[in-house]
Motif scaffolding. Structure first.
Motif, PDB file in Angstrom:
ATOM      1  N   ASP A 133       0.829  -1.209   0.000  1.00  0.00           N
ATOM      2  CA  ASP A 133       0.000   0.000   0.000  1.00  0.00           C
ATOM      3  C   ASP A 133       0.864   1.260   0.000  1.00  0.00           C
ATOM      4  OD1 ASP A 133      -2.403  -1.269  -0.057  1.00  0.00           O
ATOM      5  OD2 ASP A 133      -3.006  -0.768   1.988  1.00  0.00           O
ATOM      6  N   HIS A 134       0.491   2.237  -0.818  1.00  0.00           N
ATOM      7  CA  HIS A 134       1.178   3.536  -0.862  1.00  0.00           C
ATOM      8  C   HIS A 134       2.675   3.392  -1.143  1.00  0.00           C
ATOM      9  CE1 HIS A 134      -2.510   5.377   0.574  1.00  0.00           C
ATOM     10  NE2 HIS A 134      -2.547   4.498   1.549  1.00  0.00           N
ATOM     11  N   GLY A 135       3.018   2.444  -1.968  1.00  0.00           N
ATOM     12  CA  GLY A 135       4.408   2.273  -2.378  1.00  0.00           C
ATOM     13  C   GLY A 135       5.018   0.996  -1.836  1.00  0.00           C
ATOM     14  N   ASN A 136       5.476   0.131  -2.740  1.00  0.00           N
ATOM     15  CA  ASN A 136       6.107  -1.114  -2.312  1.00  0.00           C
ATOM     16  C   ASN A 136       7.588  -0.907  -2.035  1.00  0.00           C
ATOM     17  OD1 ASN A 136       7.243  -0.916  -4.853  1.00  0.00           O
ATOM     18  ND2 ASN A 136       6.047  -2.573  -5.750  1.00  0.00           N
ATOM     19  N   ASP A 137       8.301  -2.008  -1.776  1.00  0.00           N
ATOM     20  CA  ASP A 137       9.733  -1.923  -1.463  1.00  0.00           C
ATOM     21  C   ASP A 137      10.508  -1.189  -2.551  1.00  0.00           C
ATOM     22  OD1 ASP A 137       8.462  -4.029  -0.006  1.00  0.00           O
ATOM     23  OD2 ASP A 137      10.413  -4.893   0.462  1.00  0.00           O
ATOM     24  N   ALA A 138      10.260  -1.560  -3.803  1.00  0.00           N
ATOM     25  CA  ALA A 138      11.010  -0.985  -4.918  1.00  0.00           C
ATOM     26  C   ALA A 138      10.773   0.518  -5.028  1.00  0.00           C
ATOM     27  CB  ALA A 138      10.634  -1.685  -6.219  1.00  0.00           C
ATOM     28  N   TYR A 139       9.524   0.931  -4.847  1.00  0.00           N
ATOM     29  CA  TYR A 139       9.196   2.354  -4.970  1.00  0.00           C
ATOM     30  C   TYR A 139       9.970   3.183  -3.947  1.00  0.00           C
ATOM     31  CZ  TYR A 139       6.706   6.773  -4.746  1.00  0.00           C
ATOM     32  OH  TYR A 139       6.411   8.121  -4.726  1.00  0.00           O
ATOM     33  N   TRP A 140       9.905   2.795  -2.681  1.00  0.00           N
ATOM     34  CA  TRP A 140      10.551   3.598  -1.643  1.00  0.00           C
ATOM     35  C   TRP A 140      12.070   3.452  -1.666  1.00  0.00           C
ATOM     36  CZ3 TRP A 140       8.008   7.454   0.107  1.00  0.00           C
ATOM     37  CH2 TRP A 140       6.607   7.408   0.178  1.00  0.00           C
ATOM     38  N   ALA A 141      12.570   2.292  -2.089  1.00  0.00           N
ATOM     39  CA  ALA A 141      14.019   2.125  -2.210  1.00  0.00           C
ATOM     40  C   ALA A 141      14.563   3.025  -3.320  1.00  0.00           C
ATOM     41  CB  ALA A 141      14.355   0.661  -2.504  1.00  0.00           C
ATOM     42  N   ASP A 142      13.849   3.098  -4.446  1.00  0.00           N
ATOM     43  CA  ASP A 142      14.264   3.971  -5.546  1.00  0.00           C
ATOM     44  C   ASP A 142      14.246   5.432  -5.118  1.00  0.00           C
ATOM     45  OD1 ASP A 142      14.645   1.844  -7.209  1.00  0.00           O
ATOM     46  OD2 ASP A 142      12.775   2.091  -8.329  1.00  0.00           O
ATOM     47  N   LEU A 143      13.161   5.829  -4.427  1.00  0.00           N
ATOM     48  CA  LEU A 143      13.040   7.225  -4.006  1.00  0.00           C
ATOM     49  C   LEU A 143      14.127   7.600  -3.002  1.00  0.00           C
ATOM     50  CD1 LEU A 143       9.758   9.099  -3.279  1.00  0.00           C
ATOM     51  CD2 LEU A 143      11.661   9.320  -1.690  1.00  0.00           C
ATOM     52  N   LEU A 144      14.316   6.741  -2.011  1.00  0.00           N
ATOM     53  CA  LEU A 144      15.324   7.020  -0.980  1.00  0.00           C
ATOM     54  C   LEU A 144      16.729   6.981  -1.576  1.00  0.00           C
ATOM     55  CD1 LEU A 144      15.228   7.618   2.062  1.00  0.00           C
ATOM     56  CD2 LEU A 144      15.625   5.194   2.472  1.00  0.00           C
ATOM     57  N   GLY A 145      16.957   6.044  -2.485  1.00  0.00           N
ATOM     58  CA  GLY A 145      18.264   5.958  -3.132  1.00  0.00           C
ATOM     59  C   GLY A 145      18.566   7.183  -3.969  1.00  0.00           C
ATOM     60  N   ALA A 146      17.560   7.692  -4.697  1.00  0.00           N
ATOM     61  CA  ALA A 146      17.748   8.894  -5.512  1.00  0.00           C
ATOM     62  C   ALA A 146      18.050  10.107  -4.631  1.00  0.00           C
ATOM     63  CB  ALA A 146      16.501   9.150  -6.344  1.00  0.00           C
ATOM     64  N   MET A 147      17.367  10.207  -3.490  1.00  0.00           N
ATOM     65  CA  MET A 147      17.626  11.316  -2.573  1.00  0.00           C
ATOM     66  C   MET A 147      19.055  11.254  -2.038  1.00  0.00           C
ATOM     67  SD  MET A 147      13.997  11.321  -0.459  1.00  0.00           S
ATOM     68  CE  MET A 147      14.371  12.726   0.581  1.00  0.00           C
ATOM     69  N   ALA A 148      19.496  10.046  -1.681  1.00  0.00           N
ATOM     70  CA  ALA A 148      20.854   9.876  -1.151  1.00  0.00           C
ATOM     71  C   ALA A 148      21.901  10.178  -2.224  1.00  0.00           C
ATOM     72  CB  ALA A 148      21.025   8.454  -0.624  1.00  0.00           C
ATOM     73  N   ALA A 149      21.652   9.720  -3.447  1.00  0.00           N
ATOM     74  CA  ALA A 149      22.599   9.955  -4.531  1.00  0.00           C
ATOM     75  C   ALA A 149      22.716  11.439  -4.861  1.00  0.00           C
ATOM     76  CB  ALA A 149      22.163   9.168  -5.764  1.00  0.00           C
ATOM     77  N   ASP A 150      21.601  12.142  -4.832  1.00  0.00           N
ATOM     78  CA  ASP A 150      21.622  13.579  -5.119  1.00  0.00           C
ATOM     79  C   ASP A 150      22.410  14.355  -4.065  1.00  0.00           C
ATOM     80  OD1 ASP A 150      20.123  13.223  -7.376  1.00  0.00           O
ATOM     81  OD2 ASP A 150      18.211  13.777  -6.445  1.00  0.00           O
ATOM     82  N   LEU A 151      22.341  13.881  -2.835  1.00  0.00           N
ATOM     83  CA  LEU A 151      23.043  14.572  -1.746  1.00  0.00           C
ATOM     84  C   LEU A 151      24.542  14.299  -1.766  1.00  0.00           C
ATOM     85  CD1 LEU A 151      20.469  13.883   1.103  1.00  0.00           C
ATOM     86  CD2 LEU A 151      21.096  16.146   0.253  1.00  0.00           C
ATOM     87  N   GLY A 152      24.937  13.119  -2.230  1.00  0.00           N
ATOM     88  CA  GLY A 152      26.349  12.748  -2.196  1.00  0.00           C
ATOM     89  C   GLY A 152      26.744  12.334  -0.788  1.00  0.00           C
ATOM     90  N   GLY A 153      27.953  11.788  -0.656  1.00  0.00           N
ATOM     91  CA  GLY A 153      28.402  11.287   0.644  1.00  0.00           C
ATOM     92  C   GLY A 153      28.383  12.325   1.745  1.00  0.00           C
ATOM     93  N   VAL A 154      29.059  13.443   1.512  1.00  0.00           N
ATOM     94  CA  VAL A 154      29.137  14.505   2.524  1.00  0.00           C
ATOM     95  C   VAL A 154      27.761  15.122   2.767  1.00  0.00           C
ATOM     96  CG1 VAL A 154      30.123  16.759   3.072  1.00  0.00           C
ATOM     97  CG2 VAL A 154      31.542  15.009   1.985  1.00  0.00           C
ATOM     98  N   GLY A 155      27.037  15.356   1.691  1.00  0.00           N
ATOM     99  CA  GLY A 155      25.716  15.955   1.819  1.00  0.00           C
ATOM    100  C   GLY A 155      24.738  15.058   2.552  1.00  0.00           C
ATOM    101  N   LEU A 156      24.824  13.741   2.322  1.00  0.00           N
ATOM    102  CA  LEU A 156      23.933  12.804   2.993  1.00  0.00           C
ATOM    103  C   LEU A 156      24.187  12.809   4.495  1.00  0.00           C
ATOM    104  CD1 LEU A 156      21.818  10.556   2.974  1.00  0.00           C
ATOM    105  CD2 LEU A 156      23.673   8.927   2.505  1.00  0.00           C
ATOM    106  N   TRP A 157      25.466  12.785   4.873  1.00  0.00           N
ATOM    107  CA  TRP A 157      25.799  12.812   6.309  1.00  0.00           C
ATOM    108  C   TRP A 157      25.282  14.105   6.951  1.00  0.00           C
ATOM    109  CZ3 TRP A 157      26.670  10.001  10.303  1.00  0.00           C
ATOM    110  CH2 TRP A 157      27.256  10.550  11.449  1.00  0.00           C
ATOM    111  N   HIS A 158      25.484  15.210   6.269  1.00  0.00           N
ATOM    112  CA  HIS A 158      25.003  16.497   6.798  1.00  0.00           C
ATOM    113  C   HIS A 158      23.479  16.481   6.942  1.00  0.00           C
ATOM    114  CE1 HIS A 158      24.521  20.806   7.412  1.00  0.00           C
ATOM    115  NE2 HIS A 158      23.648  20.808   6.425  1.00  0.00           N
ATOM    116  N   GLU A 159      22.790  15.934   5.950  1.00  0.00           N
ATOM    117  CA  GLU A 159      21.331  15.911   5.978  1.00  0.00           C
ATOM    118  C   GLU A 159      20.790  15.015   7.092  1.00  0.00           C
ATOM    119  OE1 GLU A 159      17.480  17.038   4.443  1.00  0.00           O
ATOM    120  OE2 GLU A 159      19.501  17.887   4.420  1.00  0.00           O
ATOM    121  N   VAL A 160      21.418  13.850   7.251  1.00  0.00           N
ATOM    122  CA  VAL A 160      20.980  12.913   8.292  1.00  0.00           C
ATOM    123  C   VAL A 160      21.177  13.514   9.681  1.00  0.00           C
ATOM    124  CG1 VAL A 160      21.487  10.700   9.404  1.00  0.00           C
ATOM    125  CG2 VAL A 160      21.284  10.817   6.918  1.00  0.00           C
TER     126      VAL A 160
END
Length: 236
Positions: free
Chosen positions: A205-232
């Motif tokens: 419901d409201h997005g399966n594993d693949a949907y949320w993994a793709d979305l979260l992965g794209a967000m992490a990739a856009d931020l980059g290593g340093v940016g992801l750590w800063h965001e988290v």
């Protein structure tokens, strides 16, 4: 837990116990659709943490009823729908875990309770970890929604992480619950299926594993290593 939230949860326990038999009528009569409405507008003035607490109880007591959709009202966006399912799943998983523990501590095999066997203890420990992870992830998503004033797009990182973690936990939890119950867990007369059935439905419901993994992965990739750590760390 605040005194107000404790009172809200006590009320929810009582109302949802009636709703098991009577459906949505007791929930509507109790005014739960006013939970997120500000006090200045005549509502309860609750926050998303309050909603998470109430939906956990709903997930355990009345998983077949659309309580979250009733409380939020209007058109439910995918992120908000995902949050609702995470909260319900947290409660349903806790309830299924409690049923499983009770069963293995009362069912005898080879002269002792099933719960005394190390293999059974090990899988239930895994179940407990998965249930705890969903509760923590859901609480973090609720906190992010409160911080964002209910704007799901601003809390999307936490919601995506919570839904993906929940989806993955559901697979483990439902499998273990039925394993430790054996054949009785698959019967219509036994109540386990009232929890595991909805859990498996909520996984997609409201997005399966693949949907949320793709979305979260794209967000992490856009931020980059340093940016992801800063965001988290910023969000944490």
């Amino acid at each position: 837990m605040s005194e107000q939230r404790a009172l809200l949860c006590d009320t929810a326990e009582a109302v949802f116990a009636e709703a098991v038999v009577e459906g949505m009528a007791p929930i509507e009569a109790a005014g739960f659709d006013q939970l997120l409405v500000p006090e200045a507008e005549g509502g309860f003035g609750g926050d998303w943490g309050d909603l998470f607490a109430v939906l956990r109880i709903a997930g355990a007591k009345v998983p077949h009823l659309a309580v979250g959709e009733r409380i939020v009202g209007g058109e439910i966006s995918r992120p908000i729908g995902a949050f609702i399912r995470v909260a319900q799943a947290a409660g349903a998983m806790d309830a299924a875990l409690a049923m499983s523990i009770d069963y293995v501590n009362t069912r005898q095999q080879f002269g002792k309770a099933l719960g005394k066997f190390q293999a059974v203890q090990q899988v239930l420990a895994i179940f407990a970890v998965e249930a705890a992870a969903v509760n923590v992830a859901g609480a973090a998503a609720a906190a992010a929604l409160d911080k964002a004033g209910g704007d799901a797009e601003q809390a999307l990182f936490e919601i995506a992480a919570a839904k993906l973690r929940t989806n993955k936990a559901i697979g483990q939890a439902t499998s273990i619950a039925h394993q430790v119950h054996g054949a009785i867990g698959f019967t219509r007369e036994y109540d386990l299926h009232k929890l595991t059935g909805p859990l498996l439905d909520w996984r997609s419901d409201h997005g399966n594993d693949a949907y949320w993994a793709d979305l979260l992965g794209a967000m992490a990739a856009d931020l980059g290593g340093v940016g992801l750590w800063h965001e988290v760390t910023r969000r944490g």
